[in-house]
Design an enzyme around this catalytic site. Structure first.
Site, PDB file in Angstrom:
ATOM      1  N   ASP A   1     -30.612 -37.605  21.159  1.00 20.81           N
ATOM      2  CA  ASP A   1     -31.220 -38.908  21.520  1.00 20.81           C
ATOM      3  C   ASP A   1     -30.327 -40.029  21.165  1.00 20.81           C
ATOM      4  O   ASP A   1     -30.065 -40.767  21.892  1.00 20.81           O
ATOM      5  CB  ASP A   1     -32.694 -39.174  20.696  1.00 20.81           C
ATOM      6  CG  ASP A   1     -33.924 -39.225  21.461  1.00 20.81           C
ATOM      7  OD1 ASP A   1     -33.580 -39.651  22.762  1.00 20.81           O
ATOM      8  OD2 ASP A   1     -35.023 -39.035  21.080  1.00 20.81           O
TER       9      ASP A   1
ATOM     10  N   GLU B   1     -34.979 -46.475  24.707  1.00 20.85           N
ATOM     11  CA  GLU B   1     -36.015 -45.873  24.148  1.00 20.85           C
ATOM     12  C   GLU B   1     -35.771 -45.928  22.283  1.00 20.85           C
ATOM     13  O   GLU B   1     -36.833 -46.163  21.674  1.00 20.85           O
ATOM     14  CB  GLU B   1     -36.637 -44.681  24.402  1.00 20.85           C
ATOM     15  CG  GLU B   1     -37.961 -44.247  23.750  1.00 20.85           C
ATOM     16  CD  GLU B   1     -38.487 -42.739  24.098  1.00 20.85           C
ATOM     17  OE1 GLU B   1     -37.399 -41.966  24.757  1.00 20.85           O
ATOM     18  OE2 GLU B   1     -39.629 -42.519  24.100  1.00 20.85           O
TER      19      GLU B   1
ATOM     20  N   ASP C   1     -33.796 -43.656  29.013  1.00 22.43           N
ATOM     21  CA  ASP C   1     -34.279 -42.962  28.373  1.00 22.43           C
ATOM     22  C   ASP C   1     -33.411 -41.728  27.941  1.00 22.43           C
ATOM     23  O   ASP C   1     -32.849 -40.937  28.855  1.00 22.43           O
ATOM     24  CB  ASP C   1     -35.489 -42.177  29.105  1.00 22.43           C
ATOM     25  CG  ASP C   1     -36.194 -41.316  28.002  1.00 22.43           C
ATOM     26  OD1 ASP C   1     -35.949 -40.954  26.982  1.00 22.43           O
ATOM     27  OD2 ASP C   1     -37.572 -41.131  28.411  1.00 22.43           O
TER      28      ASP C   1
ATOM     29  N   ILE D   1     -33.214 -39.088  26.028  1.00 21.97           N
ATOM     30  CA  ILE D   1     -33.598 -37.832  26.418  1.00 21.97           C
ATOM     31  C   ILE D   1     -34.917 -38.068  26.851  1.00 21.97           C
ATOM     32  O   ILE D   1     -35.884 -37.967  26.066  1.00 21.97           O
ATOM     33  CB  ILE D   1     -33.564 -36.935  25.496  1.00 21.97           C
ATOM     34  CG1 ILE D   1     -32.120 -36.369  24.969  1.00 21.97           C
ATOM     35  CG2 ILE D   1     -34.227 -35.515  25.947  1.00 21.97           C
ATOM     36  CD1 ILE D   1     -31.932 -35.064  24.209  1.00 21.97           C
TER      37      ILE D   1
ATOM     38  N   HIS E   1     -49.847 -35.062  28.103  1.00 17.31           N
ATOM     39  CA  HIS E   1     -49.199 -36.032  28.744  1.00 17.31           C
ATOM     40  C   HIS E   1     -49.667 -36.146  30.175  1.00 17.31           C
ATOM     41  O   HIS E   1     -49.733 -37.211  30.775  1.00 17.31           O
ATOM     42  CB  HIS E   1     -47.655 -35.695  29.186  1.00 17.31           C
ATOM     43  CG  HIS E   1     -46.895 -35.767  27.660  1.00 17.31           C
ATOM     44  ND1 HIS E   1     -45.591 -35.435  27.522  1.00 17.31           N
ATOM     45  CD2 HIS E   1     -47.326 -36.078  26.569  1.00 17.31           C
ATOM     46  CE1 HIS E   1     -45.122 -35.517  26.487  1.00 17.31           C
ATOM     47  NE2 HIS E   1     -46.084 -36.018  25.726  1.00 17.31           N
TER      48      HIS E   1
ATOM     49  N   SER F   1     -40.193 -33.648  32.093  1.00 16.79           N
ATOM     50  CA  SER F   1     -39.415 -34.909  32.264  1.00 16.79           C
ATOM     51  C   SER F   1     -39.410 -35.422  33.504  1.00 16.79           C
ATOM     52  O   SER F   1     -40.164 -35.101  34.380  1.00 16.79           O
ATOM     53  CB  SER F   1     -37.884 -34.493  31.699  1.00 16.79           C
ATOM     54  OG  SER F   1     -37.322 -33.812  32.900  1.00 16.79           O
TER      55      SER F   1
ATOM     56  N   LYS G   1     -39.460 -34.200  37.661  1.00 19.56           N
ATOM     57  CA  LYS G   1     -40.645 -33.973  38.492  1.00 19.56           C
ATOM     58  C   LYS G   1     -40.430 -34.664  39.712  1.00 19.56           C
ATOM     59  O   LYS G   1     -40.651 -34.591  40.802  1.00 19.56           O
ATOM     60  CB  LYS G   1     -41.984 -34.219  37.833  1.00 19.56           C
ATOM     61  CG  LYS G   1     -42.455 -33.232  36.735  1.00 19.56           C
ATOM     62  CD  LYS G   1     -43.927 -33.492  36.106  1.00 19.56           C
ATOM     63  CE  LYS G   1     -43.645 -34.529  34.945  1.00 19.56           C
ATOM     64  NZ  LYS G   1     -43.071 -34.056  33.902  1.00 19.56           N
TER      65      LYS G   1
ATOM     66  N   ARG H   1     -49.722 -37.172  37.599  1.00 17.58           N
ATOM     67  CA  ARG H   1     -49.487 -37.655  36.035  1.00 17.58           C
ATOM     68  C   ARG H   1     -50.689 -38.267  35.878  1.00 17.58           C
ATOM     69  O   ARG H   1     -51.158 -39.659  36.052  1.00 17.58           O
ATOM     70  CB  ARG H   1     -48.466 -38.522  35.652  1.00 17.58           C
ATOM     71  CG  ARG H   1     -48.062 -38.781  34.358  1.00 17.58           C
ATOM     72  CD  ARG H   1     -46.995 -39.426  34.030  1.00 17.58           C
ATOM     73  NE  ARG H   1     -46.650 -39.624  32.790  1.00 17.58           N
ATOM     74  CZ  ARG H   1     -45.949 -38.633  31.990  1.00 17.58           C
ATOM     75  NH1 ARG H   1     -45.275 -37.638  32.899  1.00 17.58           N
ATOM     76  NH2 ARG H   1     -45.557 -38.533  31.030  1.00 17.58           N
TER      77      ARG H   1
ATOM     78  N   ASP I   1     -39.514 -44.201  31.560  1.00 16.58           N
ATOM     79  CA  ASP I   1     -39.964 -42.880  31.977  1.00 16.58           C
ATOM     80  C   ASP I   1     -40.263 -42.654  33.615  1.00 16.58           C
ATOM     81  O   ASP I   1     -40.547 -41.660  33.886  1.00 16.58           O
ATOM     82  CB  ASP I   1     -41.235 -42.562  31.189  1.00 16.58           C
ATOM     83  CG  ASP I   1     -41.251 -41.975  29.730  1.00 16.58           C
ATOM     84  OD1 ASP I   1     -40.100 -41.313  29.548  1.00 16.58           O
ATOM     85  OD2 ASP I   1     -42.275 -42.098  28.924  1.00 16.58           O
TER      86      ASP I   1
HETATM   87  P1  AMP Z   1     -43.380 -35.273  30.286  1.00 20.49           P
HETATM   88  O1  AMP Z   1     -42.038 -34.750  30.124  1.00 20.49           O
HETATM   89  O2  AMP Z   1     -43.585 -35.749  31.799  1.00 20.49           O
HETATM   90  O3  AMP Z   1     -44.571 -34.485  29.916  1.00 20.49           O
HETATM   91  O4  AMP Z   1     -43.438 -36.621  29.626  1.00 20.49           O
HETATM   92  C1  AMP Z   1     -42.421 -37.064  28.498  1.00 20.49           C
HETATM   93  C2  AMP Z   1     -43.095 -38.421  28.387  1.00 20.49           C
HETATM   94  O5  AMP Z   1     -44.174 -38.563  28.048  1.00 20.49           O
HETATM   95  C3  AMP Z   1     -42.329 -39.190  27.093  1.00 20.49           C
HETATM   96  O6  AMP Z   1     -41.139 -39.637  27.211  1.00 20.49           O
HETATM   97  C4  AMP Z   1     -43.462 -40.033  26.681  1.00 20.49           C
HETATM   98  O7  AMP Z   1     -42.926 -41.256  26.554  1.00 20.49           O
HETATM   99  C5  AMP Z   1     -44.654 -39.849  27.293  1.00 20.49           C
HETATM  100  N1  AMP Z   1     -45.888 -39.772  26.681  1.00 20.49           N
HETATM  101  C6  AMP Z   1     -46.170 -39.703  25.586  1.00 20.49           C
HETATM  102  N2  AMP Z   1     -47.482 -39.525  25.273  1.00 20.49           N
HETATM  103  C7  AMP Z   1     -47.920 -39.689  26.577  1.00 20.49           C
HETATM  104  C8  AMP Z   1     -49.213 -39.826  27.084  1.00 20.49           C
HETATM  105  N3  AMP Z   1     -50.695 -39.714  25.971  1.00 20.49           N
HETATM  106  N4  AMP Z   1     -49.720 -39.873  28.481  1.00 20.49           N
HETATM  107  C9  AMP Z   1     -48.566 -39.890  29.091  1.00 20.49           C
HETATM  108  N5  AMP Z   1     -47.296 -39.719  28.757  1.00 20.49           N
HETATM  109  C10 AMP Z   1     -47.036 -39.692  27.285  1.00 20.49           C
HETATM  110 MG    MG Z   2     -39.252 -40.245  28.096  1.00 13.41          MG
END
Ligand code: AMP
Ligand code: MG
Length: 337
Positions: free
Chosen positions: A47, A70, A125, A127, A215, A239, A242, A256, A269
């Site tokens: 990171d 970030e 971001d 990572i 998430h 990440s 998607k 999402r 993100d």
């Molecule tokens: P993903 O890889 O799509 O699951 O998303 C990763 C990202 O989800 C990270 O970079 C976080 O910033 C973000 N994240 C953390 N907590 C949450 C949450 N409660 N709802 C949605 N996104 C989140």
């Molecule tokens: Mg992220």
């Protein structure tokens, strides 16, 4: 007039270099037992090194540009983190193939602490998808340029995503131009234009969502899929890969769905991914159909969740999302979490 193609070259170069650093750390430091040990040091090293590399590249080419990243070097400056900091510096030296001292690296990382306001800034971001990175799976380096609240340039480095005959994909978009992908590691590879799939009915779609159920509400998305008549299993991938999946037609929908009412999505993100989907002909909104609004600092304050689609099916998907959310609000006990 800005030299958009020149800026894109800078961003591509920066993201490729940062992706190389991340891949090196993932290959060397992430072990099968990393997750069980809850050892986050590989992702921490990658990171910070990734943010240092991107900020150094932007500083050299576009010295006046603010970067909203970030990470902050504050934690690394604490003496207890000396070993971590040394590992970060080592990775940066290796990538740059020259000697740099620790204070230079920390200063680069801190260049990424600008505030998300003003007429023009980058968002990074270093990572995205840290959980995927630690599982040895998908992650992305995501860099975007925001001008007057609009994303005008987006680049996504996806080191573990197949492209062509190899692994590693680099996606790019300029506002108003076609989205492209090229092999990530080959500097001379020609970009190829990508477009979202032509899909008339949502029932034919494949949808993607987070691997992590914290998430994105996976039981909610299962209900949305049922309402749309989708029978294919969800494509779960970490990440902003998607967004890339929708842009190049590996999937037609990215859902999402909020898991908590108080969570606010972060600009880094979504900025790059959103532009790439739109430039590939798709549509992106939040779960209520509102455009993602990048004028509220580091978070998408006015938005909840994200829906990205191949375009023509967007309204149909939004209707199903609304219905699933109304059902779960009316019967929260039956919405298994
Ligand atoms: P993903 O890889 O799509 O699951 O998303 C990763 C990202 O989800 C990270 O970079 C976080 O910033 C973000 N994240 C953390 N907590 C949450 C949450 N409660 N709802 C949605 N996104 C989140
Ligand atoms: Mg992220």
């Amino acid at each position: 007039m800005r030299d958009r193609n020149g800026e894109l070259d800078v961003a591509l170069h920066a993201v490729r270099a940062a992706s190389r650093v991340c891949r090196a750390v993932q290959q060397r430091m992430v072990r099968p037992e990393t997750l069980q040990k809850r050892d986050k040091s590989p992702v921490t090293v990658a990171d910070f090194a990734s943010q240092a590399i991107v900020c150094a590249s932007l500083e050299a080419a576009l010295p006046g540009d603010p970067v909203v990243g970030e990470e902050s070097a504050k934690a690394l400056r604490e003496s207890a983190q000396a070993a971590l900091s040394a590992a970060v510096v080592e990775r940066v030296r290796e990538e740059l193939a020259r000697d740099v001292d620790e204070s230079t690296v920390l200063t680069w990382i801190d260049r990424g602490n600008a505030e998300a306001r003003g007429p023009r800034y980058w968002t990074l971001d270093p990572i995205d998808g840290t959980k995927g990175f630690l599982r040895g799976e998908q992650f992305a380096v995501a860099l975007a340029l925001i001008e007057d609240g609009e994303v005008v340039l987006g680049v996504l480095g996806c080191p573990s995503l197949p492209e062509g005959t190899g692994v590693g994909a680099l996606f790019a978009a300029l506002r108003g131009e076609a989205a492209t992908v090229r092999p990530l590691w080959d500097e001379n590879a020609a970009p190829r234009p990508i477009t979202v799939g032509r899909i008339e009915r949502a029932s034919e779609a494949r949808f993607c969502e987070s691997v992590e159920s914290e998430h994105s509400d996976q039981s909610g998305s299962a209900r949305v899929a049922e309402l749309l008549g989708i029978r294919r299993e969800p494509y779960r991938i970490d990440s902003q890969c998607k967004y890339a999946a929708v842009a190049r037609d590996d999937a037609s929908i990215y859902l999402r769905l909020p898991t908590r009412a108080d969570y606010r999505e972060k600009i880094w993100d979504h900025a790059a991914g959103k532009l790439i989907v739109e430039a590939a002909g798709g549509r992106v909104s939040d779960v209520d159909g509102r455009p993602l609004d990048f004028t509220h600092g580091r978070t998408l304050d006015l938005n909840r969740g994200v829906v990205a689609t191949a375009g023509g099916i967007h309204d149909e998907v939004l209707r199903a999302v609304r219905r699933a959310r109304e059902e779960s609000a009316a019967h929260p006990e039956s919405a298994a979490r």
